[in-house]
Design a protein around this motif. Structure first.
Motif, PDB file in Angstrom:
ATOM      1  N   UNK A 229      59.849  37.982 -45.602  1.00 26.57           N
ATOM      2  CA  UNK A 229      58.974  37.089 -44.838  1.00 26.57           C
ATOM      3  C   UNK A 229      57.946  36.430 -45.747  1.00 26.57           C
ATOM      4  N   UNK A 230      57.640  37.070 -46.855  1.00 31.33           N
ATOM      5  CA  UNK A 230      56.707  36.465 -47.808  1.00 31.33           C
ATOM      6  C   UNK A 230      57.312  35.205 -48.425  1.00 31.33           C
ATOM      7  N   UNK A 231      58.618  35.232 -48.667  1.00 36.29           N
ATOM      8  CA  UNK A 231      59.289  34.041 -49.187  1.00 36.29           C
ATOM      9  C   UNK A 231      59.248  32.900 -48.178  1.00 36.29           C
ATOM     10  N   UNK A 232      59.459  33.242 -46.904  1.00 40.51           N
ATOM     11  CA  UNK A 232      59.401  32.238 -45.831  1.00 40.51           C
ATOM     12  C   UNK A 232      58.033  31.573 -45.812  1.00 40.51           C
ATOM     13  N   UNK A 233      56.979  32.381 -45.876  1.00 39.32           N
ATOM     14  CA  UNK A 233      55.621  31.839 -45.857  1.00 39.32           C
ATOM     15  C   UNK A 233      55.354  30.975 -47.090  1.00 39.32           C
ATOM     16  N   UNK A 234      55.863  31.412 -48.239  1.00 37.37           N
ATOM     17  CA  UNK A 234      55.642  30.654 -49.465  1.00 37.37           C
ATOM     18  C   UNK A 234      56.314  29.281 -49.393  1.00 37.37           C
ATOM     19  N   UNK A 235      57.550  29.249 -48.909  1.00 34.32           N
ATOM     20  CA  UNK A 235      58.278  27.982 -48.790  1.00 34.32           C
ATOM     21  C   UNK A 235      57.555  27.027 -47.846  1.00 34.32           C
ATOM     22  N   UNK A 236      56.989  27.573 -46.778  1.00 30.61           N
ATOM     23  CA  UNK A 236      56.303  26.740 -45.789  1.00 30.61           C
ATOM     24  C   UNK A 236      54.845  26.481 -46.140  1.00 30.61           C
ATOM     25  N   UNK A 237      54.366  27.079 -47.229  1.00 28.98           N
ATOM     26  CA  UNK A 237      52.997  26.845 -47.653  1.00 28.98           C
ATOM     27  C   UNK A 237      51.960  27.485 -46.753  1.00 28.98           C
ATOM     28  N   UNK A 238      52.237  28.697 -46.294  1.00 29.42           N
ATOM     29  CA  UNK A 238      51.318  29.417 -45.405  1.00 29.42           C
ATOM     30  C   UNK A 238      50.510  30.421 -46.222  1.00 29.42           C
ATOM     31  N   UNK A 239      49.191  30.264 -46.324  1.00 22.12           N
ATOM     32  CA  UNK A 239      48.368  31.211 -47.066  1.00 22.12           C
ATOM     33  C   UNK A 239      48.365  32.596 -46.409  1.00 22.12           C
ATOM     34  N   UNK A 240      48.444  33.637 -47.225  1.00 29.36           N
ATOM     35  CA  UNK A 240      48.523  34.995 -46.698  1.00 29.36           C
ATOM     36  C   UNK A 240      47.308  35.362 -45.852  1.00 29.36           C
ATOM     37  N   UNK A 241      46.115  35.021 -46.337  1.00 30.03           N
ATOM     38  CA  UNK A 241      44.899  35.398 -45.612  1.00 30.03           C
ATOM     39  C   UNK A 241      44.843  34.713 -44.245  1.00 30.03           C
TER      40      UNK A 241
END
Length: 491
Positions: A52-64
């Motif tokens: 899911x971290x890869x998904x967020x990275x591709x979509x440009x979603x900051x973790x915080x």
């Protein structure tokens, strides 16, 4: 024909994950999501897989931002309690046990010293040691190889993605589908809503949950049933109040009489559930067993979920692609539901970004790949049951005696006879994950690799002791999970 207009049916995690990816990666394509506020979502998938971290990275979603919006916490893995025998536990974390074959295989050298009073094998893995001490930090550039995932409120996650998707151009349509119009070739032409509006599309993404309105109910795609291997078919779910200051960086799975109970820590509450088989326990007794597991006060009445393990024979049929529960379900023991959503979305995006219509042979490849993913994960989950030493209830007796899929039986044979962690294509879990379960279940090879003796015995013993000592020393300086999370959130 090209897919100029894509319609996503159903919100929830699957629907908004798909819509957000489509809007981000397919510029110029109209993406419309149809959902009804009156139709609830399952919303219990609160533990995830590192992908899911890869998904967020591709979509440009900051973790915080994500953690803040979803009451999220970090997840290093899963603590399995009472699975091999009552009173014993082990961890499967997203870590690295070094070399898996040859004289420098850590597990092989560890097994050379069964009477040396060594720490558990899990203590040879950095994220496991962190989990055991309720500590967390993200891996740095020079850190040992490990990964992590998250726990979060799935309903809040869907809302979070909805806001992103709408900003990126997704059109949201509120309404219930009352009729589906077919094309002459058998595909879907349009959806009719309860207020007589008609939603047309070139490609439909079925995220309608267990109802599987398009893929299952309309197209009649057959269901491949896994319940003869995985007989659990119900789950009670309930949130509870957090207790104490400790925030565990792992999911807990506790084996019970006819299934198992999950515990998932969030910032503001704890998610709990009991997955069980109605063949072996009454649902009210299962409910009582869940309530007995709670650390804090229940914050709602337990909710009962019904399911059958398995998947649709095809994930892509005509111009309909199923994503999430509309395609199938595997019990949440290893938190793979959202992972399978991501796999489906990712493969779909790869094909759509090529431009033009997707050729039939590529659709076949898509279906074959997803089928094998389900089968590989099924085998990994089933391994947790078939290696148990428990025989204290009819459920565990039946699981221990059950016939295994040939793919799993061969893997277990290869490990027991040769110490080889055999891997197929389309695996969801790598050799380190398989090793973590084997070690936790005390399922070691019958024979040792003779090349292990190329390393002198004392040197071998010093190696495994020193590694455990170094990891313990390193973890002592790591912040607690709660401290690290507070820092990331700026609190």
């Amino acid at each position: 024909m090209t897919y100029e207009r894509i319609v996503v049916l159903g919100g929830g995690t699957a629907g908004w994950m798909a819509a957000t990816a489509l809007a981000t990666g397919l510029k110029g394509t109209t993406v419309e999501l149809v959902e009804s506020e009156d139709i609830g979502t399952v919303g219990v998938g609160e533990a995830t897989f590192p992908s899911i971290r890869n998904y967020h990275q591709i979509l440009g979603i900051p973790e915080a931002d994500f953690l803040r919006a979803t009451n999220g916490t970090y997840k290093l893995g899963i603590r399995f309690r009472d699975w091999r025998v009552k009173g014993e536990d082990y961890y499967h974390t997203f870590g690295d046990f070094g070399m898996l074959n040859g004289p420098e295989s850590l597990w092989g050298q560890y097994r050379r010293h069964p009477r040396a009073n060594l720490p558990t094998f899990g203590e040879q893995c950095l994220p496991t040691v962190m989990a055991m001490n309720d500590r967390f930090c993200a891996p740095g550039k020079d850190a040992a190889n490990f990964n992590y995932a998250y726990h979060f409120d799935a309903n809040l996650y869907a809302r979070f993605l909805r806001d992103i998707a709408l900003k990126r151009g997704v059109r949201r349509t509120e309404g219930k589908v009352v009729d589906v119009a077919r094309r002459p070739d058998g595909g879907i032409a349009s959806l009719k809503l309860d207020d007589d509006r008609v939603v047309k599309g070139d490609l439909f993404i079925d995220c309608s949950g267990f109802a599987s309105l398009l893929l299952g109910r309309t197209l009649g795609e057959p269901f491949v049933d896994f319940s003869h291997w995985l007989p659990v078919d119900r789950a009670w779910a309930v949130p509870s109040a957090p207790v104490g200051d400790t925030l565990t960086p792992y999911t807990r799975a506790t084996a019970l009489d006819a299934g198992w109970a999950w515990r998932i820590p969030l910032q503001d509450r704890t998610g709990n559930g009991h997955v069980f088989s109605t063949r072996f326990i009454d649902k009210e007794k299962a409910r009582d067993q869940l309530l007995q597991q709670l650390d804090g006060e229940a914050l709602a009445e337990p909710r009962l979920l019904r399911f059958t393990t398995g998947h649709r024979a095809k994930f892509w049929s005509h111009n309909v692609v199923g994503i999430g529960l509309a395609t199938g379900f595997l019990e949440p023991l290893e938190s793979t539901s959202i992972y399978l959503v991501q796999v489906g979305v990712g493969r779909l995006m790869t094909l759509l970004q090529r431009g033009g219509p997707v050729a039939l042979e590529l659709v076949d490849t898509y279906n074959t790949g997803l089928t094998r993913q389900f089968e590989r994960i099924r085998d990994f989950i089933l391994m947790h049951y078939c290696l148990t030493a428990r025989r204290d209830t009819p459920f565990w007796q039946a699981m221990a005696a059950a016939e295994l899929p040939e793919t799993l039986a061969y893997k277990l044979h290869a490990w027991r006879e040769t110490g080889v962690l055999h891997q197929y294509d389309e695996e969801g879990f790598d050799g380190h994950s398989w090793l973590a379960i084997h070690a936790g279940m005390q399922n070691w090879p019958a024979r040792s690799d003779p090349t292990l003796k190329l390393i002198p015995e004392e040197q071998s013993l010093d190696w495994v002791r020193e590694r455990a000592s170094q990891l313990a020393t390193a973890v002592a300086t790591v912040p607690t999970h709660r401290e690290y999370l507070a820092k990331i959130l700026g609190r």
